[in-house]
Write a protein that holds these residues in place. Sequence first.
Motif, PDB file in Angstrom:
ATOM      1  N   GLY A   1      42.125 -21.629  20.017  1.00 57.03           N
ATOM      2  CA  GLY A   1      42.301 -22.989  19.519  1.00 57.03           C
ATOM      3  C   GLY A   1      41.804 -24.052  20.469  1.00 57.03           C
ATOM      4  O   GLY A   1      42.377 -25.142  20.560  1.00 57.03           O
ATOM      5  N   LEU A   2      40.705 -23.771  21.162  1.00 59.88           N
ATOM      6  CA  LEU A   2      40.173 -24.697  22.159  1.00 59.88           C
ATOM      7  C   LEU A   2      38.894 -25.359  21.668  1.00 59.88           C
ATOM      8  O   LEU A   2      38.143 -24.780  20.870  1.00 59.88           O
ATOM      9  N   ALA A   3      38.626 -26.532  22.168  1.00 57.73           N
ATOM     10  CA  ALA A   3      37.379 -27.227  21.877  1.00 57.73           C
ATOM     11  C   ALA A   3      36.426 -27.042  23.045  1.00 57.73           C
ATOM     12  O   ALA A   3      36.840 -27.097  24.215  1.00 57.73           O
ATOM     13  N   ALA A   4      35.161 -26.818  22.759  1.00 58.69           N
ATOM     14  CA  ALA A   4      34.167 -26.642  23.818  1.00 58.69           C
ATOM     15  C   ALA A   4      34.045 -27.925  24.635  1.00 58.69           C
ATOM     16  O   ALA A   4      33.995 -29.023  24.072  1.00 58.69           O
ATOM     17  N   PRO A   5      34.008 -27.802  25.969  1.00 56.35           N
ATOM     18  CA  PRO A   5      33.904 -28.995  26.814  1.00 56.35           C
ATOM     19  C   PRO A   5      32.501 -29.601  26.794  1.00 56.35           C
ATOM     20  O   PRO A   5      32.284 -30.688  27.320  1.00 56.35           O
ATOM     21  N   GLY A   6      31.572 -28.891  26.202  1.00 56.59           N
ATOM     22  CA  GLY A   6      30.183 -29.328  26.151  1.00 56.59           C
ATOM     23  C   GLY A   6      29.316 -28.161  25.751  1.00 56.59           C
ATOM     24  O   GLY A   6      29.818 -27.049  25.529  1.00 56.59           O
ATOM     25  N   PRO A   7      28.017 -28.350  25.618  1.00 50.94           N
ATOM     26  CA  PRO A   7      27.132 -27.243  25.252  1.00 50.94           C
ATOM     27  C   PRO A   7      27.072 -26.179  26.348  1.00 50.94           C
ATOM     28  O   PRO A   7      27.338 -26.465  27.520  1.00 50.94           O
ATOM     29  N   VAL A   8      26.740 -24.960  25.943  1.00 45.22           N
ATOM     30  CA  VAL A   8      26.540 -23.892  26.918  1.00 45.22           C
ATOM     31  C   VAL A   8      25.418 -24.300  27.868  1.00 45.22           C
ATOM     32  O   VAL A   8      24.361 -24.781  27.435  1.00 45.22           O
ATOM     33  N   ILE A   9      25.648 -24.120  29.157  1.00 45.24           N
ATOM     34  CA  ILE A   9      24.625 -24.443  30.157  1.00 45.24           C
ATOM     35  C   ILE A   9      23.737 -23.231  30.349  1.00 45.24           C
ATOM     36  O   ILE A   9      24.203 -22.151  30.712  1.00 45.24           O
ATOM     37  N   ALA A  10      22.458 -23.397  30.060  1.00 41.17           N
ATOM     38  CA  ALA A  10      21.516 -22.280  30.144  1.00 41.17           C
ATOM     39  C   ALA A  10      21.286 -21.885  31.591  1.00 41.17           C
ATOM     40  O   ALA A  10      20.945 -22.722  32.435  1.00 41.17           O
ATOM     41  N   SER A  11      21.502 -20.599  31.875  1.00 38.16           N
ATOM     42  CA  SER A  11      21.303 -20.073  33.222  1.00 38.16           C
ATOM     43  C   SER A  11      19.995 -19.298  33.275  1.00 38.16           C
ATOM     44  O   SER A  11      19.642 -18.591  32.322  1.00 38.16           O
TER      45      SER A  11
END
Length: 362
Positions: free
Chosen positions: A227-237
């Motif tokens: 039940g969490l909201a993403a803090p931002g987009p996935v950071i591409a590594s």
Amino acid sequence: MRESAAERHDRLLNLVRRRGTARVSELAGQLGVSSVTVRRDVEALAGRGLLDRVHGSVSWPEGHGLPQQRAGGGLVLGMLAPSATYYFAEVIRGASEAAERDGARIVLRISDYRPAEDRARTEGLLAAGVEGLLIAPGWRSADDPAEHSAWITRLPVPTVLLERRPVPGSALDALDRVSSDHGHGVLLAVRHLMDLGHRTPLLVARADSPTALAVRSGYAEALRVLGLAAPGPVIASVPAEEDPEGFEAAAQAVRAAVAAGTATAALAHNDVDAIQLMQRLGELGVRVPEDLALIAYDDEVAALADTPLTAVAPPKRHVGRHATELLMERLTEQRGEDEPRRHLTLLPRLNVRESCGAAGRR
């Protein structure tokens, strides 16, 4: 859809392997192509040592008709892996140990994550007479399973997939397979960070392997389950040595999130990227674990970092062991056509160290 030359070669090899010897004219009729096409195919395959040619006929190479055996009569199994180092070294070790315990041995071929070469390397294993196959295709992108997998379903010997999860409902999905549940591993990491009081962690991840893609999809599912909201987009590594600018962009994105107060924790795939990220963040004034709790995914070298990294450890050696045991069972018990295929999924574990400020806790 028009059949490719590689697919035709695959059918030709299977016909000759079953019959031992065949005339070119007969093969042309069974393959539905001209004799000229078959001669050209035979010449190409003979040049690679996969067939022998004798006066208008073609035969399976001498000594390749039956599986090679040890003095004690044990089977020889073929194994195709994308690498023999890092992650797959443990998978290979587990498979080898299980084979040796059952009096068999494994012949290994490496594709170096070049899926277009998987079939040719597998043909080489079949030409060597292996009676069963353990296959981890060298897929890298989401499109690779559809583009480079149809030949696997036509292999003439029992086959078990390793650490690969095909598209549900596809022909490849009907094969035996043994794999790690990377979604469960990501959930362990996210839940651990939340239990320690952190905000929803960032994900810093690659997108160049099936494991990387599974980590990404597992992250989205973990957030949904918790039940969490993403803090931002996935950071591409990306690997620092291959793409310094891309790596720097990822490090700066993490630093900015910490400075803005939107992130206090992160999960990074894989170990090497996590260690290099931690080093670069330190240069940028972000300390682990004081400013950022960090978990690595793979647990190959995570414990060797300056600040030993908490890490998700997929059961790599167990994947190799269980896959080999399943293949040996298929070969030695001669199970019938009605015996159901099996999908065995193994759960990763979380090894807690110092990078989350919770060393020693489980």
